[in-house]
Scaffold this motif. Structure first.
Motif, PDB file in Angstrom:
ATOM      1  N   UNK A   1      10.659   0.443  -9.925  1.00  0.00           N
ATOM      2  CA  UNK A   1       9.373   0.042 -10.535  1.00  0.00           C
ATOM      3  C   UNK A   1       8.456   1.245 -10.742  1.00  0.00           C
ATOM      4  N   UNK A   2       8.457   2.159  -9.734  1.00  0.00           N
ATOM      5  CA  UNK A   2       7.577   3.337  -9.820  1.00  0.00           C
ATOM      6  C   UNK A   2       8.199   4.466 -10.649  1.00  0.00           C
ATOM      7  N   UNK A   3       9.436   4.241 -11.121  1.00  0.00           N
ATOM      8  CA  UNK A   3      10.179   5.248 -11.897  1.00  0.00           C
ATOM      9  C   UNK A   3      10.319   6.560 -11.108  1.00  0.00           C
ATOM     10  N   UNK A   4      10.680   6.411  -9.832  1.00  0.00           N
ATOM     11  CA  UNK A   4      10.886   7.583  -8.975  1.00  0.00           C
ATOM     12  C   UNK A   4      12.375   7.682  -8.656  1.00  0.00           C
TER      13      UNK A   4
ATOM     14  N   UNK B   1       1.812  13.506  -5.002  1.00  0.00           N
ATOM     15  CA  UNK B   1       0.547  13.395  -5.752  1.00  0.00           C
ATOM     16  C   UNK B   1      -0.655  13.348  -4.821  1.00  0.00           C
ATOM     17  N   UNK B   2      -0.373  13.275  -3.509  1.00  0.00           N
ATOM     18  CA  UNK B   2      -1.410  13.123  -2.484  1.00  0.00           C
ATOM     19  C   UNK B   2      -2.340  11.946  -2.831  1.00  0.00           C
ATOM     20  N   UNK B   3      -1.727  10.834  -3.237  1.00  0.00           N
ATOM     21  CA  UNK B   3      -2.502   9.666  -3.675  1.00  0.00           C
ATOM     22  C   UNK B   3      -2.009   8.395  -2.993  1.00  0.00           C
ATOM     23  N   UNK B   4      -2.976   7.518  -2.650  1.00  0.00           N
ATOM     24  CA  UNK B   4      -2.624   6.186  -2.146  1.00  0.00           C
ATOM     25  C   UNK B   4      -3.022   5.161  -3.189  1.00  0.00           C
ATOM     26  N   UNK B   5      -2.217   4.104  -3.301  1.00  0.00           N
ATOM     27  CA  UNK B   5      -2.617   3.030  -4.216  1.00  0.00           C
ATOM     28  C   UNK B   5      -1.982   1.711  -3.755  1.00  0.00           C
ATOM     29  N   UNK B   6      -2.635   0.621  -4.141  1.00  0.00           N
ATOM     30  CA  UNK B   6      -2.083  -0.697  -3.836  1.00  0.00           C
ATOM     31  C   UNK B   6      -1.422  -1.213  -5.101  1.00  0.00           C
ATOM     32  N   UNK B   7      -0.181  -1.673  -4.966  1.00  0.00           N
ATOM     33  CA  UNK B   7       0.525  -2.156  -6.152  1.00  0.00           C
ATOM     34  C   UNK B   7       1.012  -3.597  -5.941  1.00  0.00           C
ATOM     35  N   UNK B   8       1.206  -4.273  -7.036  1.00  0.00           N
ATOM     36  CA  UNK B   8       1.802  -5.607  -6.989  1.00  0.00           C
ATOM     37  C   UNK B   8       3.301  -5.436  -7.191  1.00  0.00           C
ATOM     38  N   UNK B   9       4.076  -6.073  -6.297  1.00  0.00           N
ATOM     39  CA  UNK B   9       5.526  -5.874  -6.303  1.00  0.00           C
ATOM     40  C   UNK B   9       6.186  -7.253  -6.253  1.00  0.00           C
ATOM     41  N   UNK B  10       7.009  -7.530  -7.243  1.00  0.00           N
ATOM     42  CA  UNK B  10       7.572  -8.885  -7.297  1.00  0.00           C
ATOM     43  C   UNK B  10       9.023  -8.947  -6.802  1.00  0.00           C
ATOM     44  N   UNK B  11       9.626  -7.790  -6.594  1.00  0.00           N
ATOM     45  CA  UNK B  11      11.029  -7.816  -6.118  1.00  0.00           C
ATOM     46  C   UNK B  11      11.070  -7.602  -4.606  1.00  0.00           C
ATOM     47  N   UNK B  12      12.211  -7.083  -4.062  1.00  0.00           N
ATOM     48  CA  UNK B  12      12.293  -7.124  -2.601  1.00  0.00           C
ATOM     49  C   UNK B  12      12.693  -5.827  -1.894  1.00  0.00           C
ATOM     50  N   UNK B  13      13.457  -4.957  -2.522  1.00  0.00           N
ATOM     51  CA  UNK B  13      14.011  -3.827  -1.763  1.00  0.00           C
ATOM     52  C   UNK B  13      13.344  -2.490  -2.119  1.00  0.00           C
ATOM     53  N   UNK B  14      13.668  -1.475  -1.294  1.00  0.00           N
ATOM     54  CA  UNK B  14      13.191  -0.105  -1.538  1.00  0.00           C
ATOM     55  C   UNK B  14      13.700   0.384  -2.890  1.00  0.00           C
ATOM     56  N   UNK B  15      14.947   0.076  -3.184  1.00  0.00           N
ATOM     57  CA  UNK B  15      15.532   0.493  -4.469  1.00  0.00           C
ATOM     58  C   UNK B  15      14.726  -0.094  -5.635  1.00  0.00           C
ATOM     59  N   UNK B  16      14.351  -1.366  -5.508  1.00  0.00           N
ATOM     60  CA  UNK B  16      13.535  -2.022  -6.550  1.00  0.00           C
ATOM     61  C   UNK B  16      12.180  -1.331  -6.695  1.00  0.00           C
ATOM     62  N   UNK B  17      11.584  -0.974  -5.535  1.00  0.00           N
ATOM     63  CA  UNK B  17      10.264  -0.336  -5.560  1.00  0.00           C
ATOM     64  C   UNK B  17      10.328   1.002  -6.307  1.00  0.00           C
ATOM     65  N   UNK B  18      11.338   1.811  -5.963  1.00  0.00           N
ATOM     66  CA  UNK B  18      11.467   3.131  -6.609  1.00  0.00           C
ATOM     67  C   UNK B  18      11.730   2.967  -8.104  1.00  0.00           C
TER      68      UNK B  18
ATOM     69  N   UNK C   1       0.862  -1.183   0.000  1.00  0.00           N
ATOM     70  CA  UNK C   1       0.000   0.000   0.000  1.00  0.00           C
ATOM     71  C   UNK C   1       0.903   1.239   0.000  1.00  0.00           C
ATOM     72  N   UNK C   2       0.860   1.989  -1.083  1.00  0.00           N
ATOM     73  CA  UNK C   2       1.798   3.100  -1.266  1.00  0.00           C
ATOM     74  C   UNK C   2       1.076   4.433  -1.175  1.00  0.00           C
ATOM     75  N   UNK C   3       1.648   5.374  -0.408  1.00  0.00           N
ATOM     76  CA  UNK C   3       1.142   6.751  -0.415  1.00  0.00           C
ATOM     77  C   UNK C   3       2.234   7.646  -1.015  1.00  0.00           C
ATOM     78  N   UNK C   4       1.880   8.346  -2.099  1.00  0.00           N
ATOM     79  CA  UNK C   4       2.850   9.253  -2.739  1.00  0.00           C
ATOM     80  C   UNK C   4       2.472  10.684  -2.369  1.00  0.00           C
ATOM     81  N   UNK C   5       3.287  11.280  -1.505  1.00  0.00           N
ATOM     82  CA  UNK C   5       2.955  12.603  -0.949  1.00  0.00           C
ATOM     83  C   UNK C   5       2.791  13.653  -2.034  1.00  0.00           C
TER      84      UNK C   5
END
Lengths: 72, 310
Positions: free
Chosen positions: A29-32, A10-27, A4-8
């Motif tokens: 995936x989100x292209x942040x 964009x002031x938006x929350x969303x649930x995403x499917x994540x297949x990897x493991x680290x914070x670096x991978x998450x960012x 469950x991700x909150x992006x400050x």
């Protein structure tokens, strides 16, 4: 896993499917850019923990992406 | 990642390793205090004005300035000054955050509005000015803010004007001036900025000069400063935001890029200042009484354009 991700900025929350493991991978995936956010995990008791890029993420966690860049 | 000093969990990864919450706060505060000390940004006889917006940078620099004065037993007068440009759905939120912070920390807050000073908010002025002079909102806002901050800080007795500019802001300004060949403006950057020793100008200083934007946001977060994220609706229209994105892309790929820009710049700054001294245009006094590079200051030029539109 689901996150469950909150992006400050964009002031938006969303649930995403994540297949990897680290914070670096998450960012990645989100292209942040890692320079532009601080990543915070909220645990079940409501405590907040600031994460670094190598931290592991777990299924159903609540993750906040706080904007580093000032709004003005 | 473990803290490189105590093996607690890290909250940030720096070039020299990770730091936990407590060691990061100490690292950040030491860096700010060393900057103040090394560049003599504050003198015990100063009267200090902190230019603030209510964002992470200004709250952090305001808090740390007060802490520095207390720890060093400096008897300086300290107050904060906010310029309200009247940007709808933006400024009113940061004003509230700053008012709350100043009340909590017992710091005097002065608020100046462009509506009262010039008769217009930025929202009202921008469409008129853009039509005539093709200026971006950030150009107008920048001129107004610099003018009003200097004028009111001086009139309120300040001898030093502290701003919350951080390492990212400075790296962006250096690259912007480089890309636009503004060597004259570049010579006025640095931890002590503006025109030094010039009558009518309050000396501007930047204690967060060596702190990155990410470090400053993290410090504000860990200190529980209340900051509501709000974005200026005009920010994306500016040249700066493109430079900011470019530098963040480089920093992600090549750690230390921004610090490298600052270090290179500081090494050449004495030469830039010397060059500028030789080419120095005499500072004049505008009819409004404020110092200016030309006969008429930029704020009065904007005012003339607004009056013409009426």
């Amino acid at each position: 896993m689901k996150l469950n991700i909150f992006i400050e900025r964009e002031n938006k929350s969303k649930t995403i499917t994540f297949s990897k493991s680290t914070v670096k991978d998450l960012l990645s995936q989100l292209k942040i850019n890692t320079e532009t956010v601080i990543v915070v995990r909220t645990n079940e008791s409501g405590n907040k923990e600031v994460l670094t890029e190598d931290d592991q993420l777990n299924d159903q966690e609540k993750i906040q992406l706080l904007s580093v860049i000032s709004g003005g | 990642m473990k803290c490189s000093k105590c093996l607690q969990k890290s909250v940030i990864e720096l070039q020299h390793g990770g730091l936990c919450k407590n060691h990061f706060i100490t690292y950040f505060e030491d860096k700010v205090f060393k900057t103040i000390h090394k560049y003599r940004l504050i003198d015990r006889n100063d009267s200090i004005c902190v230019a603030a917006s209510g964002g992470k940078d200004s709250l952090s620099v305001l808090y740390l300035t007060k802490k520095y004065l207390q720890e060093n037993k400096f008897p300086c007068d300290l107050f904060t000054l906010l310029i309200d440009e009247g940007i709808e759905n933006y400024r009113e939120k940061t004003v509230k955050d700053l008012q709350k912070f100043c009340k909590e920390h017992q710091i005097r807050l002065e608020i100046v509005t462009t509506k009262k000073e010039f008769g217009y908010t930025l929202d009202e002025a921008y469409p008129k000015i853009n039509k005539d002079l093709n200026k971006k909102p950030c150009n107008i806002c920048g001129v107004w803010r610099r003018y009003l901050i200097n004028k009111h800080a001086r009139n309120l007795g300040a001898t030093k004007l502290i701003t919350g500019h951080n390492l990212d802001d400075e790296a962006q300004a250096i690259v912007m001036n480089l890309f636009k060949a503004n060597t004259g403006l570049a010579a006025h950057l640095g931890p002590i900025s503006g025109i030094e020793g010039q009558k009518g100008f309050v000396q501007r200083v930047k204690p967060l000069y060596f702190c990155t934007e990410k470090e400053t946001r993290l410090y504000a977060l860990l200190k529980n400063f209340v900051i509501e994220f709000t974005e200026c609706p005009y920010a994306k229209e500016g040249y700066r935001s493109q430079i900011q994105s470019m530098l963040n892309e480089f920093e992600q790929k090549y750690k230390g890029t921004k610090q490298g820009i600052i270090s290179s710049f500081l090494a050449t700054l004495p030469l830039l200042k010397e060059h500028e001294k030789n080419n120095k245009n005499e500072i004049k006094q505008c009819k409004c009484g404020e110092p200016a590079n030309q006969e008429v200051c930029n704020a009065c030029k904007i005012q003339e354009a607004l009056n013409y539109e009426e």
